[in-house]
Design an enzyme around this catalytic site. Structure first.
Site, PDB file in Angstrom:
ATOM      1  CE  LYS A  55      -5.601  -0.440  -1.701  1.00  0.00           C
ATOM      2  NZ  LYS A  55      -4.397  -0.405  -0.996  1.00  0.00           N
ATOM      3  CG  ASP A  69      -1.588   1.135   1.457  1.00  0.00           C
ATOM      4  OD1 ASP A  69      -2.416   1.560   0.046  1.00  0.00           O
ATOM      5  OD2 ASP A  69      -1.964   1.901   2.689  1.00  0.00           O
ATOM      6  CG  ASP A  86      -2.527   1.826   7.130  1.00  0.00           C
ATOM      7  OD1 ASP A  86      -2.481   1.576   5.072  1.00  0.00           O
ATOM      8  OD2 ASP A  86      -2.223   2.701   7.147  1.00  0.00           O
ATOM      9  CB  SER A 131      -1.967   3.595  -3.925  1.00  0.00           C
ATOM     10  OG  SER A 131      -2.733   4.436  -2.990  1.00  0.00           O
ATOM     11  CG  ASP A 176      -2.055   7.610   0.891  1.00  0.00           C
ATOM     12  OD1 ASP A 176      -1.176   8.110   0.526  1.00  0.00           O
ATOM     13  OD2 ASP A 176      -2.756   6.838  -0.668  1.00  0.00           O
TER      14      ASP A 176
END
Length: 239
Positions: free
Chosen positions: A152, A21, A177, A119, A23
């Site tokens: 996502k 990922d 994250d 991302s 961010d």
């Protein structure tokens, strides 16, 4: 990484690729996106909802733009995207906030396995960050969720990243994250390493889906990747 615990591209029955990922994993930006979108809603007389932050984490650009419009900002989706990205560009400038330890971790892994980025950021932002961090040559592919059907927690962006690498999704390890990110990677059939976002920690249920947990990206090593993959293949979780 080889079956006997060694490393090497495409060798053995271990992981064949790592997908990151962006961010919250490579750049400290989740709170920047949140502040910009929240400020826009308030300035435009819309209504920010208690669940808005978590709802938009992981959404593709068209998805979060439509969501912002639904909050009553009096703009079209295209106008919302343009304004948010304009403000984001002002905040980033030429130096996106790369997380300490990210560059070293990426380079250590890129010497062993092919890497990709999956991302929710727009394609142009991913490109900007990788170039600014000097990591453009370390990634063989990068995919924005604006290029696939759904953002996502749907698995689309991870499946597309694996496809572009030419690697089965089940032989990939993802580094995430957030709640929606972990769920997306797990839904794609990937082993997951979770690096909990300190600003917006993932739900415990999402963390439980991960094969390994680390507290900062600088702790990501080839051994962590192997551990996460092994735990996932064994049907267990390491949290």
């Amino acid at each position: 990484m080889t079956a006997n615990g060694g490393t090497g591209r495409g060798a053995g029955d271990g992981p064949l690729a790592v997908i990151f990922d962006l961010d919250g994993v490579l750049i400290d930006s989740e709170q920047v996106w949140d502040e910009i979108r929240r400020d826009l809603v308030v300035e435009r007389g819309g209504t920010w909802r208690p669940e808005s932050t978590r709802m938009m984490m992981g959404m593709s650009t068209p998805e979060w733009a439509d969501y912002l419009v639904s909050l009553g900002i009096g703009m079209t989706a295209d106008e919302a995207v343009a304004e948010v990205l304009r403000r984001l560009g002002q905040r980033y400038g030429d130096a996106p906030p790369v997380i300490e330890g990210a560059v070293g971790a990426v380079r250590a892994l890129s010497a062993l396995l092919p890497l990709a980025v999956a991302s929710s950021s727009p394609h142009a932002i991913i490109d900007l960050v990788l170039r600014a961090a000097g990591l453009g040559a370390d990634f063989q592919a990068f995919v924005s969720s604006e290029e696939v059907g759904r953002g996502k927690p749907s698995p689309d962006v991870y499946l597309e990243a694996a496809s572009r690498l030419g690697v089965p999704a089940g032989r990939c390890v993802a580094v995430e994250d957030s709640t929606n990110g972990v769920r997306a990677a797990a839904a794609a059939g990937m082993a997951v390493i979770v690096v909990p976002n300190p600003h917006f920690p993932p739900d415990p249920e999402a963390v439980a889906l991960a094969g390994a947990r680390i507290e900062d990206i600088g702790a990501l090593t080839p051994g962590t990747v192997q551990d996460a993959y092994g735990a996932a293949r064994a049907g267990g979780a390491r949290a």
